[in-house]
Design a protein around this motif. Structure first.
Motif, PDB file in Angstrom:
ATOM      1  N   GLN A 169     -23.261  -5.243   5.802  1.00 39.63           N
ATOM      2  CA  GLN A 169     -22.988  -6.321   5.551  1.00 39.63           C
ATOM      3  C   GLN A 169     -21.474  -6.247   5.547  1.00 39.63           C
ATOM      4  OE1 GLN A 169     -24.352  -6.508   1.386  1.00 39.63           O
ATOM      5  NE2 GLN A 169     -26.259  -7.109   2.059  1.00 39.63           N
ATOM      6  N   LEU A 170     -20.910  -7.497   6.184  1.00 37.62           N
ATOM      7  CA  LEU A 170     -19.089  -7.804   6.292  1.00 37.62           C
ATOM      8  C   LEU A 170     -18.896  -8.655   5.224  1.00 37.62           C
ATOM      9  CD1 LEU A 170     -19.288  -7.929  10.228  1.00 37.62           C
ATOM     10  CD2 LEU A 170     -18.676  -5.827   8.664  1.00 37.62           C
ATOM     11  N   PRO A 171     -17.648  -8.681   4.846  1.00 40.09           N
ATOM     12  CA  PRO A 171     -17.135  -9.638   3.928  1.00 40.09           C
ATOM     13  C   PRO A 171     -16.867 -10.841   4.503  1.00 40.09           C
ATOM     14  CG  PRO A 171     -15.346  -8.265   4.923  1.00 40.09           C
ATOM     15  CD  PRO A 171     -16.679  -7.654   5.438  1.00 40.09           C
ATOM     16  N   ALA A 172     -16.818 -11.941   3.563  1.00 43.25           N
ATOM     17  CA  ALA A 172     -16.298 -13.250   3.976  1.00 43.25           C
ATOM     18  C   ALA A 172     -15.050 -13.340   4.691  1.00 43.25           C
ATOM     19  CB  ALA A 172     -16.329 -14.210   2.537  1.00 43.25           C
ATOM     20  N   TYR A 173     -14.957 -14.096   5.614  1.00 40.68           N
ATOM     21  CA  TYR A 173     -13.839 -14.270   6.246  1.00 40.68           C
ATOM     22  C   TYR A 173     -12.401 -14.580   5.625  1.00 40.68           C
ATOM     23  CZ  TYR A 173      -9.951 -15.726   9.720  1.00 40.68           C
ATOM     24  OH  TYR A 173      -8.936 -15.587  10.435  1.00 40.68           O
ATOM     25  N   ASP A 174     -11.297 -13.617   5.745  1.00 39.60           N
ATOM     26  CA  ASP A 174     -10.397 -13.687   4.846  1.00 39.60           C
ATOM     27  C   ASP A 174      -9.080 -13.403   6.096  1.00 39.60           C
ATOM     28  OD1 ASP A 174      -7.994 -12.191   3.304  1.00 39.60           O
ATOM     29  OD2 ASP A 174      -8.561 -14.166   2.192  1.00 39.60           O
ATOM     30  N   LYS A 175      -8.084 -14.145   6.176  1.00 34.69           N
ATOM     31  CA  LYS A 175      -6.996 -13.742   7.084  1.00 34.69           C
ATOM     32  C   LYS A 175      -6.368 -12.740   6.900  1.00 34.69           C
ATOM     33  CE  LYS A 175      -3.190 -16.254   7.684  1.00 34.69           C
ATOM     34  NZ  LYS A 175      -2.164 -16.956   7.887  1.00 34.69           N
ATOM     35  N   ASP A 176      -6.023 -12.614   5.755  1.00 34.20           N
ATOM     36  CA  ASP A 176      -5.156 -11.242   5.131  1.00 34.20           C
ATOM     37  C   ASP A 176      -6.153 -10.098   5.243  1.00 34.20           C
ATOM     38  OD1 ASP A 176      -2.969 -12.784   4.432  1.00 34.20           O
ATOM     39  OD2 ASP A 176      -3.605 -13.195   2.605  1.00 34.20           O
TER      40      ASP A 176
END
Length: 337
Positions: A169-176
């Motif tokens: 499982q990967l995290p939700a997209y976040d630029k930082d």
């Protein structure tokens, strides 16, 4: 970063419409008709034995509006023959083969994308696969969300041993968060203008080209959406590439940081520039690496080690069970007269 140049120095050595296929199987330059909605591009270098599985995963898609280009990146095996056989076996599908001198995965992706015209692009390596609903689910997001440029998914890691795949499982997209670590696998669907605006994949990068590409996307204002479902299958061949990636992780990060100076802190940029200025051994020592870079490297190293340890343990257990089953079968076999 620039897309693969045309011309004899890196142009395709072989290209053309699929025999008997619909006219839309090729780009307008070949006069073969209207484009498909999704262009799937599979670079392949000496992975001819894996190629059928990757192609069949595209053929199994529930979303039918796609074209597929296999880019033979200077293979020395039977990649081209395998691709031609797959094309001949599926004359009603839009599949093409491009051949070029070996130039690396980034150049092969760029050449393949440049030869297609789909509104959306999906890169897929020859040793990986996608779930049947991959295109349907990701296309739906881009169709319904004009503010989203890229759609990523969770990943299912599998091996050639027949063991159960492991979903990551990967995290939700976040630029930082993207600047701290790779949170999107290369096999994500994106709008063609993303590749055009960024200028393609960096062809001089041997590793980390996908992370570099995603950071370049963020740098230009493109955003992504993550689907928490393992629609992409990554083959772990345990062939040393993961170890090599971990060992060279800091050097790769330095190149990425230096290539996107406005995205990182001044101290991080200074460290990256020092690494690239040939003072690599000293700059890669832990006491000289900026905290954020060192943390990212530790996270990636831990992730790789956990995945590899789990898979090796599973392999050992599987092989032990096989030995026990063989021994039991031999014990139960009647003694021949």
């Amino acid at each position: 970063m620039t897309s693969a140049p045309s011309g004899p120095e890196r142009g395709p050595l072989e290209a053309g419409c699929l025999p008997g296929a619909a006219a839309s199987s090729a780009s307008p330059s070949e006069g073969c008709g209207s484009p498909a909605l999704v262009s799937v591009v599979i670079p392949c270098h000496d992975y001819g034995h894996y190629l059928p599985q990757a192609v069949h995963s595209v053929l199994a898609q529930t979303h039918p509006d796609w074209e597929l280009v296999v880019v033979d990146d200077g293979s020395t095996d039977d990649t081209a023959a395998v691709a031609r056989s797959l094309i001949a076996d599926h004359p009603d599908r839009r599949i093409r083969l491009l051949r070029q001198a070996n130039a690396g995965v980034s150049a092969a992706r760029n050449a393949g994308i440049a030869a297609t015209t789909g509104r959306y692009v999906l890169p897929l390596d020859a040793d990986d696969v996608i779930a049947p609903t991959m295109l349907e689910r990701t296309v739906a997001v881009l169709d319904q969300r004009p503010d989203i440029a890229i759609v990523s998914t969770d990943v299912s890691v599998f091996t050639d041993d027949g063991l159960p795949a492991q979903a990551l499982q990967l995290p939700a997209y976040d630029k930082d968060l993207l600047l701290r670590r790779l949170i999107m696998f290369y096999c994500s669907l994106y709008r063609r203008e993303v590749w055009q605006t960024v200028g393609g994949y960096a062809e001089d990068m041997r590793a980390g080209e996908d992370w570099d590409f995603w950071i370049a996307c963020a740098e230009r204002g493109f955003t992504a959406h993550h689907l928490h479902d393992a629609l992409f299958g990554a083959r772990n061949k345990d062939d040393g590439l993961h170890v090599e990636a971990a060992e060279n992780d800091l050097a790769v990060r330095a190149r990425i940081v230096a290539g996107h100076p406005t995205m990182f802190k001044p101290v991080t940029l200074a460290w990256a520039q020092a690494v690239l200025a040939q003072d690599e051994r000293e700059c890669l020592a832990d006491d000289r690496v900026p905290d954020d870079i060192l943390t990212r490297a530790a996270d990636m190293d831990q992730f790789l080690r956990v995945v590899m340890t789990l898979q090796r343990s599973a392999r050992l257990q599987h092989r032990h069970i096989q030995r026990l089953e063989r021994a039991l079968a031999e014990r139960n076999d009647p003694v021949p007269v």
